[in-house]
Design a protein around this motif. Structure first.
Motif, PDB file in Angstrom:
ATOM      1  N   ASP A 231       0.824  -1.216   0.000  1.00  0.00           N
ATOM      2  CA  ASP A 231       0.000   0.000   0.000  1.00  0.00           C
ATOM      3  C   ASP A 231       0.856   1.264   0.000  1.00  0.00           C
ATOM      4  OD1 ASP A 231      -2.104  -1.740   0.200  1.00  0.00           O
ATOM      5  OD2 ASP A 231      -2.783  -1.051   2.168  1.00  0.00           O
ATOM      6  N   TYR A 232       0.288   2.324  -0.554  1.00  0.00           N
ATOM      7  CA  TYR A 232       0.903   3.639  -0.421  1.00  0.00           C
ATOM      8  C   TYR A 232       0.948   4.006   1.058  1.00  0.00           C
ATOM      9  CZ  TYR A 232       1.061   4.846  -5.374  1.00  0.00           C
ATOM     10  OH  TYR A 232       1.370   4.891  -6.705  1.00  0.00           O
ATOM     11  N   ALA A 233       2.091   4.516   1.506  1.00  0.00           N
ATOM     12  CA  ALA A 233       2.225   4.899   2.909  1.00  0.00           C
ATOM     13  C   ALA A 233       1.270   6.023   3.272  1.00  0.00           C
ATOM     14  CB  ALA A 233       3.667   5.318   3.196  1.00  0.00           C
ATOM     15  N   ASP A 234       0.955   6.891   2.291  1.00  0.00           N
ATOM     16  CA  ASP A 234       0.067   8.019   2.561  1.00  0.00           C
ATOM     17  C   ASP A 234      -1.353   7.798   2.044  1.00  0.00           C
ATOM     18  OD1 ASP A 234       0.665   8.188  -0.120  1.00  0.00           O
ATOM     19  OD2 ASP A 234       1.273  10.295  -0.091  1.00  0.00           O
ATOM     20  N   ALA A 235      -1.672   6.568   1.647  1.00  0.00           N
ATOM     21  CA  ALA A 235      -3.030   6.242   1.204  1.00  0.00           C
ATOM     22  C   ALA A 235      -3.277   4.742   1.427  1.00  0.00           C
ATOM     23  CB  ALA A 235      -3.239   6.606  -0.262  1.00  0.00           C
ATOM     24  N   PRO A 236      -3.447   4.333   2.677  1.00  0.00           N
ATOM     25  CA  PRO A 236      -3.673   2.910   2.971  1.00  0.00           C
ATOM     26  C   PRO A 236      -4.840   2.353   2.156  1.00  0.00           C
ATOM     27  CG  PRO A 236      -3.316   4.152   4.990  1.00  0.00           C
ATOM     28  CD  PRO A 236      -3.448   5.163   3.886  1.00  0.00           C
ATOM     29  N   GLY A 237      -4.632   1.156   1.638  1.00  0.00           N
ATOM     30  CA  GLY A 237      -5.655   0.518   0.819  1.00  0.00           C
ATOM     31  C   GLY A 237      -5.466   0.734  -0.670  1.00  0.00           C
ATOM     32  N   GLN A 238      -4.578   1.668  -1.047  1.00  0.00           N
ATOM     33  CA  GLN A 238      -4.302   1.915  -2.463  1.00  0.00           C
ATOM     34  C   GLN A 238      -2.917   1.379  -2.831  1.00  0.00           C
ATOM     35  OE1 GLN A 238      -4.995   5.822  -4.092  1.00  0.00           O
ATOM     36  NE2 GLN A 238      -6.671   6.257  -2.674  1.00  0.00           N
ATOM     37  N   ARG A 239      -2.859   0.688  -3.967  1.00  0.00           N
ATOM     38  CA  ARG A 239      -1.575   0.190  -4.481  1.00  0.00           C
ATOM     39  C   ARG A 239      -1.331   0.620  -5.923  1.00  0.00           C
ATOM     40  NH1 ARG A 239      -0.249  -5.848  -2.019  1.00  0.00           N
ATOM     41  NH2 ARG A 239      -0.634  -5.293   0.169  1.00  0.00           N
ATOM     42  N   GLY A 240      -2.083   1.606  -6.384  1.00  0.00           N
ATOM     43  CA  GLY A 240      -1.911   2.055  -7.746  1.00  0.00           C
ATOM     44  C   GLY A 240      -2.725   1.251  -8.725  1.00  0.00           C
ATOM     45  N   LEU A 241      -2.360   1.354  -9.998  1.00  0.00           N
ATOM     46  CA  LEU A 241      -3.183   0.788 -11.062  1.00  0.00           C
ATOM     47  C   LEU A 241      -2.366  -0.090 -12.004  1.00  0.00           C
ATOM     48  CD1 LEU A 241      -5.116   4.076 -11.896  1.00  0.00           C
ATOM     49  CD2 LEU A 241      -6.069   2.071 -10.726  1.00  0.00           C
ATOM     50  N   GLU A 242      -2.842  -1.292 -12.221  1.00  0.00           N
ATOM     51  CA  GLU A 242      -2.298  -2.173 -13.260  1.00  0.00           C
ATOM     52  C   GLU A 242      -3.082  -1.861 -14.534  1.00  0.00           C
ATOM     53  OE1 GLU A 242      -1.775  -6.955 -14.283  1.00  0.00           O
ATOM     54  OE2 GLU A 242      -2.960  -6.312 -12.543  1.00  0.00           O
ATOM     55  N   LEU A 243      -2.445  -1.178 -15.466  1.00  0.00           N
ATOM     56  CA  LEU A 243      -3.184  -0.657 -16.620  1.00  0.00           C
ATOM     57  C   LEU A 243      -3.432  -1.698 -17.704  1.00  0.00           C
ATOM     58  CD1 LEU A 243      -1.682   2.924 -17.021  1.00  0.00           C
ATOM     59  CD2 LEU A 243      -3.564   2.121 -15.584  1.00  0.00           C
ATOM     60  N   ILE A 244      -2.582  -2.728 -17.775  1.00  0.00           N
ATOM     61  CA  ILE A 244      -2.782  -3.781 -18.775  1.00  0.00           C
ATOM     62  C   ILE A 244      -2.722  -5.128 -18.058  1.00  0.00           C
ATOM     63  CG2 ILE A 244      -2.016  -4.766 -20.972  1.00  0.00           C
ATOM     64  CD1 ILE A 244      -0.457  -2.222 -21.509  1.00  0.00           C
ATOM     65  N   PRO A 245      -3.779  -5.925 -18.110  1.00  0.00           N
ATOM     66  CA  PRO A 245      -3.737  -7.240 -17.471  1.00  0.00           C
ATOM     67  C   PRO A 245      -2.579  -8.088 -18.001  1.00  0.00           C
ATOM     68  CG  PRO A 245      -5.975  -6.681 -18.107  1.00  0.00           C
ATOM     69  CD  PRO A 245      -5.094  -5.635 -18.703  1.00  0.00           C
ATOM     70  N   SER A 246      -2.056  -8.930 -17.151  1.00  0.00           N
ATOM     71  CA  SER A 246      -0.823  -9.669 -17.438  1.00  0.00           C
ATOM     72  C   SER A 246      -0.857 -10.424 -18.766  1.00  0.00           C
ATOM     73  CB  SER A 246      -0.544 -10.648 -16.291  1.00  0.00           C
ATOM     74  OG  SER A 246       0.603 -11.409 -16.554  1.00  0.00           O
ATOM     75  N   THR A 247      -1.893 -11.208 -18.994  1.00  0.00           N
ATOM     76  CA  THR A 247      -1.958 -12.011 -20.223  1.00  0.00           C
ATOM     77  C   THR A 247      -2.083 -11.116 -21.450  1.00  0.00           C
ATOM     78  OG1 THR A 247      -2.958 -13.873 -19.044  1.00  0.00           O
ATOM     79  CG2 THR A 247      -3.234 -13.806 -21.441  1.00  0.00           C
TER      80      THR A 247
END
Length: 564
Positions: free
Chosen positions: A329-345
């Protein structure tokens, strides 16, 4: 007015013969050899194709002439022109390994908020722009940064309405990964409380309604309604971008995310002889790649001025908008980890589609999770796609220390932007905490792992001035000299390595090292004459370097104080 501007563009070449041999004499010359080591010279011979013929250790000597010619003999041919450099420093033309050419140009002809230091200052500038442009159906702009404003949060639609409420307003954040809309822009795009954030994007909410901030793929919700730049605007923007690049000694740039409209503007300029900066183009997605280049990378066009050789894919967002994809998580926004813009496959399928036709892959990865995913994908694909691929990871800002050695495998190029560190170090510490930044902006670690390190600016996110980036790479300090001694100073690099990153390695990153970048004989004579010897200057003094002349292909295309 446009006709006069385009005529001036076509005519602009400062005095130097076309396709003429020449000598640049009496210089403090610095070139780079095939290993990136500095080579000193006092004069440079240029052949009539605009390429480096020879580097001379001392001053140029006229060819000796016999006292008397025999029948049928002629005097040895000397150069067609000669420039006395007055002992000034000459370096290879600088190459920006990651920028956005049209974004830079459009920033000059739309509303630019990059210099604003507070929300109220930004509001005043927006208000003044609207008053000065009453005929515009939309107000479009870029450059805002809530971190620079000390706001501690994103701005809101209501705050934008307070500046302009009778015209739709759409303003992109400085990093291009978030947008700020006023109420009328959201209404024009049919964005309501019922609108859902798309995959890979986030629409900020306030009181159950859209707040006016759209992050990454959520930006499309507004952009689909905003009018795109007209072709004539793109032509003017391209010329303004070139002027800015040339004034900063940039002779080549990797354009990261070229659309078909951008490409057409590049071709129009080249067709009328007005494309001076060399552009190494990476397509904005597969559709643009196929429309522009077709079944394979284009050849080098217009005497090595333009080529589409690769595909740009964006794996995550940026730190400033908390879109960078993190492992925790972001230290200044618990619960947020950013965005995965393109799925892995899907990402691997897109990479394969480009790689099978021999396009180079450039992966935007800022967060540690995105960088780890990029490394994983490359490790898988190299089993199928052999040879010299030069897989590029763009930004590589926040890397898990355990992943740093992996950059040295599989022929990966780290394409990084030193100026980001100077702009971001306080924010990065707030976003992640110091303990998670051991692999952040890790230039020295990349070199220690024998990773080709190409430097750029991400312009218009940062200034196109490469000397600021060079100074930052050497000092890890910002423009105010903070923090004293450098942030994570163990990641500082030498002058030679910094220059290499902006020249030879930037060319290598785009498969152009045999054509330009080092001033070795046989390469294009792209060079810059500057006002100081940056090889012995302190980093703080390198920041203030002034470009006196810029030459491309043996022709002078910029001289300080001379208007195009």
């Amino acid at each position: 007015m446009r006709a006069r501007l385009l005529a001036a563009i076509a005519a602009f070449v400062l005095p130097a013969p076309v396709l003429a041999s020449g000598v640049i004499d009496n210089v403090n010359g610095i070139a780079l050899d095939a290993t990136g080591k500095a080579v000193r010279f006092g004069a440079m011979l240029i052949d009539d194709e605009g390429k480096v013929e020879k580097l001379l250790p001392g001053r140029y000597q006229e060819p000796p002439r016999k006292k008397k010619l025999k029948k049928g003999e002629t005097w040895p041919k000397g150069p067609d022109f000669k420039l006395d450099g007055g002992g000034r420093t000459l370096i290879p033309g600088l190459i920006d390994a990651h920028g956005h050419v049209m974004g830079l140009g459009l920033s000059f002809i739309t509303l630019d908020l990059s210099g604003t230091r507070s929300l109220s200052e930004a509001q005043a500038k927006i208000r003044a722009y609207a008053a000065a442009n009453p005929a515009r159906k939309w107000i479009i702009g870029t450059g805002w940064n809530q971190e620079a404003w000390g706001l501690g949060r994103f701005p809101t639609a209501a705050e934008l309405d307070a500046a302009v409420s009778d015209v739709p307003v759409w303003l992109e954040r400085v990093d291009g990964h978030a947008g700020w809309a006023n109420s009328l822009a959201m209404r024009a795009a049919n964005v309501t409380a019922a609108t859902k954030s798309p995959a890979g994007g986030r629409m900020e909410m306030a009181g159950g309604k859209p707040s006016g901030i759209f992050i990454d793929k959520a930006m499309d919700l507004i952009q689909k309604a905003a009018p795109p730049p007209a072709p004539k605007d793109r032509d003017i923007a391209l010329e303004k971008a070139q002027q800015a690049l040339l004034a900063n000694g940039v002779t080549g740039i990797a354009d990261m995310g070229t659309s078909i409209e951008d490409w057409q503007a590049f071709r129009r300029a080249a067709d009328r002889g007005a494309l001076r900066v060399r552009i190494i183009s990476y397509a904005l997605g597969l559709d643009n790649m196929v429309m522009i280049a077709g079944p394979e990378p284009t050849p080098w066009l217009y005497d090595d001025h333009l080529r589409m050789g690769g595909l740009k894919l964006v794996l995550d967002g940026a730190l400033g908008s908390r879109g960078a994809w993190l492992k925790a998580d972001y230290a200044d926004a618990p619960g947020q980890r950013g965005l995965e813009l393109i799925p892995s496959t899907q990402m691997r399928n897109m990479m394969s589609r480009a790689a099978m036709d021999n396009f180079q892959i450039a992966l935007h990865a800022i967060g540690d999770a995105a960088n780890s995913e990029a490394l994983d994908a490359i490790t898988e694909l190299v089993q199928t796609y052999k040879g010299d691929r030069r897989w590029r990871i763009e930004h590589a800002q926040i890397v898990d220390p355990a992943d740093l050695p992996r950059f040295g495998q599989n022929g990966i190029v780290a394409s990084m932007q030193p100026a980001h560190e100077a702009s971001d170090w306080r924010m990065a510490a707030a976003r992640l905490g110091e303990a998670r930044l051991k692999g952040a902006y890790a230039w020295k670690a990349m070199l220690d792992n024998r990773v080709p390190l190409a430097f750029g600016s991400d312009v218009p996110v940062e200034t196109p001035n490469p000397f600021i980036g060079m100074a930052t790479a050497m000092s890890r300090e910002d423009g105010e000299g903070q923090p004293a001694g450098g942030w994570m100073p163990q990641q500082r690099i030498s002058f030679e390595a910094a220059l290499d990153g902006y020249t030879r390695q930037a060319a290598y990153a785009g498969f152009a090292e045999k054509r330009f970048g080092s001033l070795i004989p046989g390469q294009r004579a792209d060079f810059v004459i500057i006002d100081r010897d940056i090889s012995i200057a302190r980093p703080s003094d390198i920041r203030s370097t002034q470009v006196l002349e810029t030459w491309i292909g043996g022709k002078r295309v910029y001289m300080k104080g001379v208007k195009p």
